[in-house]
Scaffold this motif. Structure first.
Motif, PDB file in Angstrom:
ATOM      1  N   THR A   1     -33.333  -7.114 -10.651  1.00 55.20           N
ATOM      2  CA  THR A   1     -34.312  -7.781  -9.798  1.00 55.20           C
ATOM      3  C   THR A   1     -34.207  -9.281  -9.985  1.00 55.20           C
ATOM      4  N   HIS A   2     -34.065 -10.010  -8.884  1.00 54.19           N
ATOM      5  CA  HIS A   2     -34.015 -11.471  -8.912  1.00 54.19           C
ATOM      6  C   HIS A   2     -35.237 -11.999  -8.172  1.00 54.19           C
ATOM      7  N   LEU A   3     -36.058 -12.783  -8.873  1.00 50.41           N
ATOM      8  CA  LEU A   3     -37.253 -13.385  -8.295  1.00 50.41           C
ATOM      9  C   LEU A   3     -37.107 -14.896  -8.352  1.00 50.41           C
ATOM     10  N   GLU A   4     -37.262 -15.554  -7.207  1.00 47.96           N
ATOM     11  CA  GLU A   4     -37.161 -17.012  -7.181  1.00 47.96           C
ATOM     12  C   GLU A   4     -38.252 -17.592  -6.290  1.00 47.96           C
ATOM     13  N   LYS A   5     -39.028 -18.521  -6.854  1.00 50.75           N
ATOM     14  CA  LYS A   5     -40.114 -19.175  -6.126  1.00 50.75           C
ATOM     15  C   LYS A   5     -41.020 -18.149  -5.460  1.00 50.75           C
ATOM     16  N   SER A   6     -41.299 -17.091  -6.182  1.00 54.46           N
ATOM     17  CA  SER A   6     -42.100 -16.000  -5.636  1.00 54.46           C
ATOM     18  C   SER A   6     -43.361 -15.777  -6.465  1.00 54.46           C
ATOM     19  N   ASN A   7     -44.337 -15.078  -5.863  1.00 55.35           N
ATOM     20  CA  ASN A   7     -45.603 -14.783  -6.517  1.00 55.35           C
ATOM     21  C   ASN A   7     -45.793 -13.273  -6.588  1.00 55.35           C
ATOM     22  N   LEU A   8     -45.989 -12.781  -7.807  1.00 53.89           N
ATOM     23  CA  LEU A   8     -46.177 -11.352  -8.002  1.00 53.89           C
ATOM     24  C   LEU A   8     -47.337 -11.108  -8.953  1.00 53.89           C
ATOM     25  N   LYS A   9     -47.761  -9.853  -9.007  1.00 54.24           N
ATOM     26  CA  LYS A   9     -48.763  -9.451  -9.994  1.00 54.24           C
ATOM     27  C   LYS A   9     -48.045  -8.772 -11.157  1.00 54.24           C
ATOM     28  N   ALA A  10     -48.473  -7.582 -11.521  1.00 51.38           N
ATOM     29  CA  ALA A  10     -47.869  -6.885 -12.653  1.00 51.38           C
ATOM     30  C   ALA A  10     -46.424  -6.512 -12.355  1.00 51.38           C
ATOM     31  N   VAL A  11     -45.572  -6.579 -13.392  1.00 54.87           N
ATOM     32  CA  VAL A  11     -44.163  -6.222 -13.269  1.00 54.87           C
ATOM     33  C   VAL A  11     -43.814  -5.262 -14.399  1.00 54.87           C
ATOM     34  N   ASN A  12     -43.223  -4.114 -14.051  1.00 50.18           N
ATOM     35  CA  ASN A  12     -42.814  -3.117 -15.038  1.00 50.18           C
ATOM     36  C   ASN A  12     -41.364  -2.739 -14.780  1.00 50.18           C
ATOM     37  N   VAL A  13     -40.508  -3.040 -15.747  1.00 50.47           N
ATOM     38  CA  VAL A  13     -39.065  -2.841 -15.583  1.00 50.47           C
ATOM     39  C   VAL A  13     -38.549  -1.938 -16.697  1.00 50.47           C
ATOM     40  N   THR A  14     -37.868  -0.860 -16.313  1.00 47.00           N
ATOM     41  CA  THR A  14     -37.195   0.014 -17.278  1.00 47.00           C
ATOM     42  C   THR A  14     -35.715   0.036 -16.936  1.00 47.00           C
ATOM     43  N   GLU A  15     -34.898  -0.485 -17.819  1.00 48.62           N
ATOM     44  CA  GLU A  15     -33.459  -0.672 -17.606  1.00 48.62           C
ATOM     45  C   GLU A  15     -33.230  -1.671 -16.466  1.00 48.62           C
ATOM     46  N   GLY A  16     -31.984  -2.074 -16.298  1.00 49.92           N
ATOM     47  CA  GLY A  16     -31.687  -3.103 -15.311  1.00 49.92           C
ATOM     48  C   GLY A  16     -32.165  -4.467 -15.795  1.00 49.92           C
ATOM     49  N   PHE A  17     -31.794  -5.516 -15.060  1.00 49.18           N
ATOM     50  CA  PHE A  17     -32.219  -6.856 -15.462  1.00 49.18           C
ATOM     51  C   PHE A  17     -33.369  -7.339 -14.609  1.00 49.18           C
ATOM     52  N   ILE A  18     -34.139  -8.266 -15.163  1.00 44.36           N
ATOM     53  CA  ILE A  18     -35.100  -9.032 -14.391  1.00 44.36           C
ATOM     54  C   ILE A  18     -34.825 -10.502 -14.651  1.00 44.36           C
ATOM     55  N   TYR A  19     -34.599 -11.226 -13.574  1.00 51.40           N
ATOM     56  CA  TYR A  19     -34.215 -12.637 -13.630  1.00 51.40           C
ATOM     57  C   TYR A  19     -35.219 -13.395 -12.778  1.00 51.40           C
ATOM     58  N   ALA A  20     -36.188 -14.032 -13.418  1.00 56.42           N
ATOM     59  CA  ALA A  20     -37.281 -14.711 -12.717  1.00 56.42           C
ATOM     60  C   ALA A  20     -37.147 -16.217 -12.884  1.00 56.42           C
ATOM     61  N   VAL A  21     -37.091 -16.937 -11.761  1.00 52.41           N
ATOM     62  CA  VAL A  21     -36.909 -18.383 -11.778  1.00 52.41           C
ATOM     63  C   VAL A  21     -37.992 -19.037 -10.924  1.00 52.41           C
ATOM     64  N   ASP A  22     -38.676 -20.029 -11.476  1.00 53.23           N
ATOM     65  CA  ASP A  22     -39.660 -20.820 -10.722  1.00 53.23           C
ATOM     66  C   ASP A  22     -40.656 -19.942  -9.985  1.00 53.23           C
ATOM     67  N   SER A  23     -41.128 -18.902 -10.663  1.00 55.26           N
ATOM     68  CA  SER A  23     -42.036 -17.957 -10.039  1.00 55.26           C
ATOM     69  C   SER A  23     -43.361 -17.895 -10.793  1.00 55.26           C
ATOM     70  N   THR A  24     -44.377 -17.304 -10.141  1.00 59.27           N
ATOM     71  CA  THR A  24     -45.673 -17.085 -10.765  1.00 59.27           C
ATOM     72  C   THR A  24     -45.925 -15.591 -10.831  1.00 59.27           C
ATOM     73  N   LEU A  25     -46.147 -15.098 -12.048  1.00 58.02           N
ATOM     74  CA  LEU A  25     -46.374 -13.677 -12.272  1.00 58.02           C
ATOM     75  C   LEU A  25     -47.811 -13.524 -12.753  1.00 58.02           C
ATOM     76  N   GLY A  26     -48.654 -12.953 -11.899  1.00 62.52           N
ATOM     77  CA  GLY A  26     -50.082 -12.987 -12.150  1.00 62.52           C
ATOM     78  C   GLY A  26     -50.601 -11.953 -13.126  1.00 62.52           C
ATOM     79  N   GLY A  27     -49.855 -10.876 -13.345  1.00 65.09           N
ATOM     80  CA  GLY A  27     -50.295  -9.831 -14.258  1.00 65.09           C
ATOM     81  C   GLY A  27     -49.385  -9.726 -15.453  1.00 65.09           C
ATOM     82  N   ASN A  28     -49.509  -8.629 -16.188  1.00 65.04           N
ATOM     83  CA  ASN A  28     -48.644  -8.412 -17.345  1.00 65.04           C
ATOM     84  C   ASN A  28     -47.227  -8.067 -16.894  1.00 65.04           C
TER      85      ASN A  28
END
Length: 315
Positions: free
Chosen positions: A111-138
């Motif tokens: 998952t690639h997130l850029e300049k994005s707004n999200l709430k909770a994020v739950n990742v099992t395996e795979g990558f998470i690459y977050a750049v210049d983003s706002t993550l509102g939950g856990n």
């Protein structure tokens, strides 16, 4: 974009279009996307079918979004009102996009997130690459790769049993937990306002400053207690202010504390000064973000090409 509604017992997908259908007269209507979609509103759930590619620009989805196994969804300027689910070997790429529900991935490619707004994020395996983003939950990640840069996390951040968990130039307003990472982790020029824990990590662990994973020019800050325990990694803490106490027990080799570190509370356990015999370091790999950026860009390019080949959706 063509939108068609069907009551059918089987999926119907028209190349290069959004197709809405229901599995029965009682089942909820949903829309499948294959190809390039534009600035329309999808009033129900959206599904990218297994092995297919969908690109969305300025699209609003009122329901949930599902990226099925091996599928790709690349979205820019989109709004998803519901939850987003990414299945096995699927890929999600969001730019300038808002997700109002939770994002969940399970054995996804990444998952690639850029300049994005999200709430909770739950990742099992795979990558998470977050750049210049706002993550509102856990944000909870397990058995994958975690890389966060230039972002704000309003909840907690957990990297458990990942390959690595790296945080650059970011703010974590909740707790930070990095445990069981095979390749350790980096914390660079960032802030944590809750308790921070690094436990059971291997290979290299760099918390601020010049260290085993390269240079970190900016200072870091921990607003609460910092616990660095039971790691087998070559561990360094430097150019960092710890407002609470430091616990450093069970580390082998012991935690190296640089001269630019300031700890306001009590220190418990064993530490070594930089340059001491206990602070031998391995050769450092390069910033792991470059590798993730390359992998994300390659998969996104393939997805765009596949979506374009499927056809341009008409509004």
């Amino acid at each position: 974009m063509k939108i068609r509604t069907f009551i059918a017992t089987a999926s119907l997908v028209a190349s290069g279009s959004l197709v809405a259908f229901s599995g029965s007269a009682q089942a909820a209507l949903y829309t499948t996307c294959v190809g390039d979609g534009g600035a329309v509103t999808v009033s129900n759930d959206l599904v990218v079918p297994a092995g297919k590619s969908c690109t969305l620009t300025g699209t609003r989805v009122k329901g949930t979004v599902t990226v099925e196994a091996g599928a790709d969804l690349v979205a820019a300027g989109a709004t998803f009102n519901g939850a987003v689910t990414v299945e096995e070997n699927a890929y999600l790429d969001l730019t300038d996009t808002t997700v109002k529900g939770a994002l969940t991935t399970d054995s996804a490619f990444g998952t690639h997130l850029e300049k994005s707004n999200l709430k909770a994020v739950n990742v099992t395996e795979g990558f998470i690459y977050a750049v210049d983003s706002t993550l509102g939950g856990n944000v909870n990640t397990a058995a994958g790769e975690l890389y966060v840069s230039g972002s704000t996390l309003n909840g907690s951040l957990t990297g458990a049993d990942n390959q690595y968990s790296d945080v650059y130039d970011s703010t974590v307003k909740g707790a930070l937990t990095v445990e069981g990472n095979a390749l350790g982790g980096v914390f660079c020029a960032s802030e944590v306002y809750g308790a921070a824990t690094y436990s059971g990590n291997a290979d290299n662990l760099q918390i601020g400053g010049e260290g085993v994973l390269g240079s970190c020019a900016g200072a870091s800050y921990f607003g609460g207690n910092l616990s660095v325990t039971d790691n087998t990694a070559n561990s360094v803490l430097d150019n960092t202010i710890v407002r609470g106490g430091l616990t450093a027990t069970g580390n082998d080799p012991v935690l190296v504390v640089g001269e630019l570190t300031r700890i306001r509370g009590a220190v418990t356990g064993e530490t070594a000064a930089a340059g001491s015999s206990g602070s031998a370091r391995k050769a450092a790999p390069q910033d792991r973000g470059a590798d993730l950026a390359e992998r994300a860009a390659e998969r996104a390019a393939e997805a765009r090409a596949d979506a374009h080949e499927a056809g341009k959706s008409r509004l």
